[in-house]
Design an enzyme around this catalytic site. Sequence first.
Site, PDB file in Angstrom:
ATOM      1  N   GLN A   7       7.422 -10.113   7.514  1.00 46.97           N
ATOM      2  CA  GLN A   7       8.835  -9.770   6.741  1.00 46.97           C
ATOM      3  C   GLN A   7       9.372  -8.417   7.630  1.00 46.97           C
ATOM      4  O   GLN A   7      10.062  -7.887   6.886  1.00 46.97           O
ATOM      5  CB  GLN A   7       8.574  -9.460   5.448  1.00 46.97           C
ATOM      6  CG  GLN A   7       7.772  -8.327   4.937  1.00 46.97           C
ATOM      7  CD  GLN A   7       7.262  -7.989   3.589  1.00 46.97           C
ATOM      8  OE1 GLN A   7       6.441  -8.966   2.899  1.00 46.97           O
ATOM      9  NE2 GLN A   7       7.837  -7.023   2.635  1.00 46.97           N
ATOM     10  N   GLU A  40       3.684   6.514  -7.948  1.00 46.54           N
ATOM     11  CA  GLU A  40       3.710   6.089  -9.313  1.00 46.54           C
ATOM     12  C   GLU A  40       4.386   4.644  -9.704  1.00 46.54           C
ATOM     13  O   GLU A  40       3.888   3.893 -10.712  1.00 46.54           O
ATOM     14  CB  GLU A  40       4.224   7.288 -10.056  1.00 46.54           C
ATOM     15  CG  GLU A  40       3.830   8.588 -10.320  1.00 46.54           C
ATOM     16  CD  GLU A  40       3.536   9.431  -9.050  1.00 46.54           C
ATOM     17  OE1 GLU A  40       4.318   8.903  -8.122  1.00 46.54           O
ATOM     18  OE2 GLU A  40       3.644  10.643  -9.266  1.00 46.54           O
ATOM     19  N   GLY A  59       0.865  -1.153  -0.221  1.00 45.48           N
ATOM     20  CA  GLY A  59       0.036   0.002   0.151  1.00 45.48           C
ATOM     21  C   GLY A  59       0.740   1.142   0.053  1.00 45.48           C
ATOM     22  O   GLY A  59       2.083   1.315  -0.107  1.00 45.48           O
ATOM     23  N   PHE A  60       0.186   2.624   0.418  1.00 47.95           N
ATOM     24  CA  PHE A  60       0.626   3.726   0.269  1.00 47.95           C
ATOM     25  C   PHE A  60       1.150   3.995  -1.289  1.00 47.95           C
ATOM     26  O   PHE A  60       2.481   4.054  -1.548  1.00 47.95           O
ATOM     27  CB  PHE A  60       1.777   3.961   1.314  1.00 47.95           C
ATOM     28  CG  PHE A  60       1.784   5.391   1.659  1.00 47.95           C
ATOM     29  CD1 PHE A  60       0.765   5.976   2.420  1.00 47.95           C
ATOM     30  CD2 PHE A  60       2.660   6.324   1.407  1.00 47.95           C
ATOM     31  CE1 PHE A  60       0.833   7.336   2.984  1.00 47.95           C
ATOM     32  CE2 PHE A  60       2.853   7.672   1.675  1.00 47.95           C
ATOM     33  CZ  PHE A  60       1.820   8.166   2.441  1.00 47.95           C
ATOM     34  N   HIS A 100       3.752   1.941  -7.968  1.00 48.60           N
ATOM     35  CA  HIS A 100       2.881   0.961  -7.826  1.00 48.60           C
ATOM     36  C   HIS A 100       1.912   1.132  -8.936  1.00 48.60           C
ATOM     37  O   HIS A 100       1.275   0.050  -9.882  1.00 48.60           O
ATOM     38  CB  HIS A 100       2.156   0.967  -6.568  1.00 48.60           C
ATOM     39  CG  HIS A 100       2.689   1.016  -5.603  1.00 48.60           C
ATOM     40  ND1 HIS A 100       3.205   1.835  -4.548  1.00 48.60           N
ATOM     41  CD2 HIS A 100       3.300  -0.491  -4.933  1.00 48.60           C
ATOM     42  CE1 HIS A 100       3.700   1.417  -3.674  1.00 48.60           C
ATOM     43  NE2 HIS A 100       4.101   0.260  -3.563  1.00 48.60           N
ATOM     44  N   LYS A 123      13.098  -1.700  -8.118  1.00 51.10           N
ATOM     45  CA  LYS A 123      13.892  -1.168  -6.913  1.00 51.10           C
ATOM     46  C   LYS A 123      14.184  -2.302  -5.713  1.00 51.10           C
ATOM     47  O   LYS A 123      15.069  -2.252  -5.385  1.00 51.10           O
ATOM     48  CB  LYS A 123      12.959   0.100  -6.402  1.00 51.10           C
ATOM     49  CG  LYS A 123      13.703   0.582  -5.179  1.00 51.10           C
ATOM     50  CD  LYS A 123      13.081   1.938  -4.716  1.00 51.10           C
ATOM     51  CE  LYS A 123      11.767   1.610  -4.226  1.00 51.10           C
ATOM     52  NZ  LYS A 123      12.116   0.773  -2.749  1.00 51.10           N
ATOM     53  N   ASP A 124      13.263  -3.127  -5.791  1.00 50.85           N
ATOM     54  CA  ASP A 124      13.466  -4.405  -5.073  1.00 50.85           C
ATOM     55  C   ASP A 124      13.877  -5.482  -5.584  1.00 50.85           C
ATOM     56  O   ASP A 124      13.586  -6.480  -5.817  1.00 50.85           O
ATOM     57  CB  ASP A 124      11.988  -4.831  -4.338  1.00 50.85           C
ATOM     58  CG  ASP A 124      11.450  -3.609  -3.452  1.00 50.85           C
ATOM     59  OD1 ASP A 124      12.106  -3.056  -2.643  1.00 50.85           O
ATOM     60  OD2 ASP A 124      10.344  -3.083  -3.768  1.00 50.85           O
TER      61      ASP A 124
HETATM   62  O1  PAF Z   1       7.526  -5.331  -2.171  1.00 50.93           O
HETATM   63  C1  PAF Z   1       6.572  -5.346  -1.345  1.00 50.93           C
HETATM   64  O2  PAF Z   1       5.881  -4.484  -1.033  1.00 50.93           O
HETATM   65  C2  PAF Z   1       6.377  -6.643  -0.403  1.00 50.93           C
HETATM   66  O3  PAF Z   1       7.642  -7.125   0.094  1.00 50.93           O
HETATM   67  C3  PAF Z   1       5.369  -7.643  -0.880  1.00 50.93           C
HETATM   68  C4  PAF Z   1       5.946  -8.286  -2.289  1.00 50.93           C
HETATM   69  C5  PAF Z   1       4.062  -6.943  -1.316  1.00 50.93           C
HETATM   70  C6  PAF Z   1       5.305  -8.874  -0.200  1.00 50.93           C
HETATM   71  O4  PAF Z   1       4.877  -8.256   1.107  1.00 50.93           O
END
Ligand code: PAF
Length: 290
Positions: A61, A35, A31-32, A37, A149-150
Amino acid sequence: MEIIRAKSDMQRKSFNYIRANKTIGFVPTMGFFHEGHLALMEQAKRDNDLVITSIFVNPLQFGPNEDYERYPRNEENDIALAEKAGVDIVFIPDAKDMYPTKMLISMAIEERINVLCGRTRSGHFEGVLTVLSKLFHLTQPSKAYFGMKDAQQIAVVDALIKDLDFPVDLIALPTIRENDGLAKSSRNVNLDENEREEAVFLYKALQYGRELVVDGEKNPAIIVKEVMDIIDKQTNGTIDYVELLSYPALQPVSLVDQQVILATAVKFKQARLIDNLIFDKNGSLVKRIE
Ligand code: PAF
């Protein structure tokens, strides 16, 4: 656009879509929305019959001293933005429904983990793998969308999908940046004014590192040192890491002679920011991973 909160409703709905031969694009999020997302949702809309996005700040996590409580949330605004981006279903489970009892099964990953964020965020990627396995079962996607980015998360999810035969294609799209180059992140709201100005040097330093490769530098140690020096001089943040590794295997390299990731994490007072560039041995950027 429909909002679903109960995981049983979500799974029933997605199985109905599968039976009707609809393809589902899935954008998992915490969430939050920014652009970054929305770009994932829009691409999912172009590629699939239906788009599901999930909003779930996954407690599994986050470590005990991390920002689970402080993680920014704005459900109402997220719902409006998702609708604009063409999402069909927003799945917003709560933690009690996702984890009704103590988990007896845990996920573990052998490689791609003891580097970058995995080195200091103990348990983080195991938590990501657990929640994504559950979310894939609940939403039945043909394609799942992530932001580059991740990048370590993408490498780990790539292993999850391949090792456990999830029938899902992973699509990773370019990091969306502010005009000055700062990677868009939900955590950027936790930067103060000075930190916001300094934060752009993460990207600038990584770009400089990549340019060294374009100019013929192949020694990872030299590149990493130059990047660290820039971040150190230009920000008051604490460098968590600057690393240059093969990608997606995330192994140390003695020369830049293959596709690599140059990545950093820097802690500011209330926000830990990450950024990376993935490029080939000549420094040409990799913009999308499928
Ligand atoms: O990248 C994220 O926002 C989170 O790690 C994910 C993939 C939604 C898992 O909680």
